[in-house]
Design a protein around this motif. Structure first.
Motif, mmCIF file in Angstrom:
data_model
loop_
_atom_site.group_PDB
_atom_site.id
_atom_site.type_symbol
_atom_site.label_atom_id
_atom_site.label_comp_id
_atom_site.label_asym_id
_atom_site.label_seq_id
_atom_site.Cartn_x
_atom_site.Cartn_y
_atom_site.Cartn_z
ATOM 1 N N SER A 48 0.884 -1.165 0.000
ATOM 2 C CA SER A 48 0.000 0.000 0.000
ATOM 3 C C SER A 48 0.920 1.213 0.000
ATOM 4 C CB SER A 48 -0.883 -0.008 1.253
ATOM 5 O OG SER A 48 -1.641 1.172 1.322
ATOM 6 N N TYR A 56 0.067 11.749 -8.694
ATOM 7 C CA TYR A 56 -0.616 10.467 -8.869
ATOM 8 C C TYR A 56 0.412 9.453 -9.330
ATOM 9 C CZ TYR A 56 -0.684 10.808 -13.992
ATOM 10 O OH TYR A 56 -0.328 10.878 -15.321
ATOM 11 N N ILE A 78 -3.084 5.432 -9.919
ATOM 12 C CA ILE A 78 -3.224 5.357 -8.471
ATOM 13 C C ILE A 78 -3.412 6.782 -7.955
ATOM 14 C CG2 ILE A 78 -2.204 4.593 -6.305
ATOM 15 C CD1 ILE A 78 -0.382 2.756 -8.094
ATOM 16 N N ASP A 79 -4.576 7.052 -7.397
ATOM 17 C CA ASP A 79 -4.872 8.376 -6.857
ATOM 18 C C ASP A 79 -4.174 8.580 -5.521
ATOM 19 O OD1 ASP A 79 -6.688 9.133 -8.949
ATOM 20 O OD2 ASP A 79 -8.173 7.808 -8.052
ATOM 21 N N SER A 81 -5.299 9.652 -2.819
ATOM 22 C CA SER A 81 -6.125 9.296 -1.656
ATOM 23 C C SER A 81 -6.297 7.788 -1.474
ATOM 24 C CB SER A 81 -7.496 9.960 -1.777
ATOM 25 O OG SER A 81 -8.148 9.520 -2.958
ATOM 26 N N TYR A 82 -5.835 6.965 -2.418
ATOM 27 C CA TYR A 82 -6.024 5.509 -2.345
ATOM 28 C C TYR A 82 -5.022 4.890 -1.378
ATOM 29 C CZ TYR A 82 -6.314 0.615 -3.748
ATOM 30 O OH TYR A 82 -6.461 -0.744 -3.745
ATOM 31 N N ARG A 83 -5.510 4.041 -0.483
ATOM 32 C CA ARG A 83 -4.636 3.386 0.491
ATOM 33 C C ARG A 83 -4.769 1.861 0.497
ATOM 34 N NH1 ARG A 83 -3.033 7.664 0.038
ATOM 35 N NH2 ARG A 83 -2.364 9.178 1.594
ATOM 36 N N GLY A 84 -5.471 1.305 -0.482
ATOM 37 C CA GLY A 84 -5.597 -0.144 -0.566
ATOM 38 C C GLY A 84 -4.371 -0.775 -1.202
#
Length: 155
Positions: A48, A56, A78-79, A81-84
């Motif tokens: 992650s 980005y 991948i933005d 804010s994405y944490r997955g």
């Protein structure tokens, strides 16, 4: 700039540049997987990441892997804010063409391509992201190109 990375598994490999001036960080698979011809899969990385605001991430194929195999990495975004978990979209081309004197031969592939845990399969490029305001207009300005597209300047 710092890129914060969290290992989600004990076997995940941190992104790394092969050379200090490389544009991309190598991304490795965190699973053993076989992709069959014509199949599209997502490959786990066990990672992650926290991309800084205003940037980005782009996942792209590694040029050597693309040039020497039928494995294709589909570009991913991948933005910030994405944490997955980061997953890499991979497909194995089922068809290829070979030019022979006077003609093209299409070859149908069967079988699969095995990706082993720890193998470098993609590269991550961090890029700036401009702020964009959408403005509706009644008319567009004229250009030399106009509405020409999809091969209008040649193939």
């Amino acid at each position: 700039m710092q890129l914060k990375v969290k290992r989600l598994t004990d076997t995940a490999v941190l992104p790394v540049k092969a050379h200090p001036t490389d544009a991309g960080l190598d991304i490795c698979a965190d699973e053993d997987i076989t992709i069959n011809a014509g199949e599209t899969v997502t490959v786990s990385t066990g990672l992650s990441i926290a991309i800084p605001e205003g940037y980005y991430g782009r996942l792209k194929g590694r040029s050597g892997l693309t040039a020497k195999t039928l494995l294709r990495v589909q570009e991913g975004t991948i933005d910030a804010s994405y944490r997955g978990e980061i997953k890499v979209i991979c497909e194995l081309r089922a068809l290829t063409a070979r030019k022979e004197p006077g003609r093209w031969t299409v070859i149908m592939r069967s079988g699969g391509y095995s990706i082993k845990k720890g193998k470098r399969i993609a590269q991550l490029i961090i890029q700036p992201l401009p702020t964009v305001d959408v403005v509706e207009v009644d008319e567009m300005d004229d250009t030399d190109r106009g509405d020409g597209g999809f091969g209008s300047t040649g193939v």
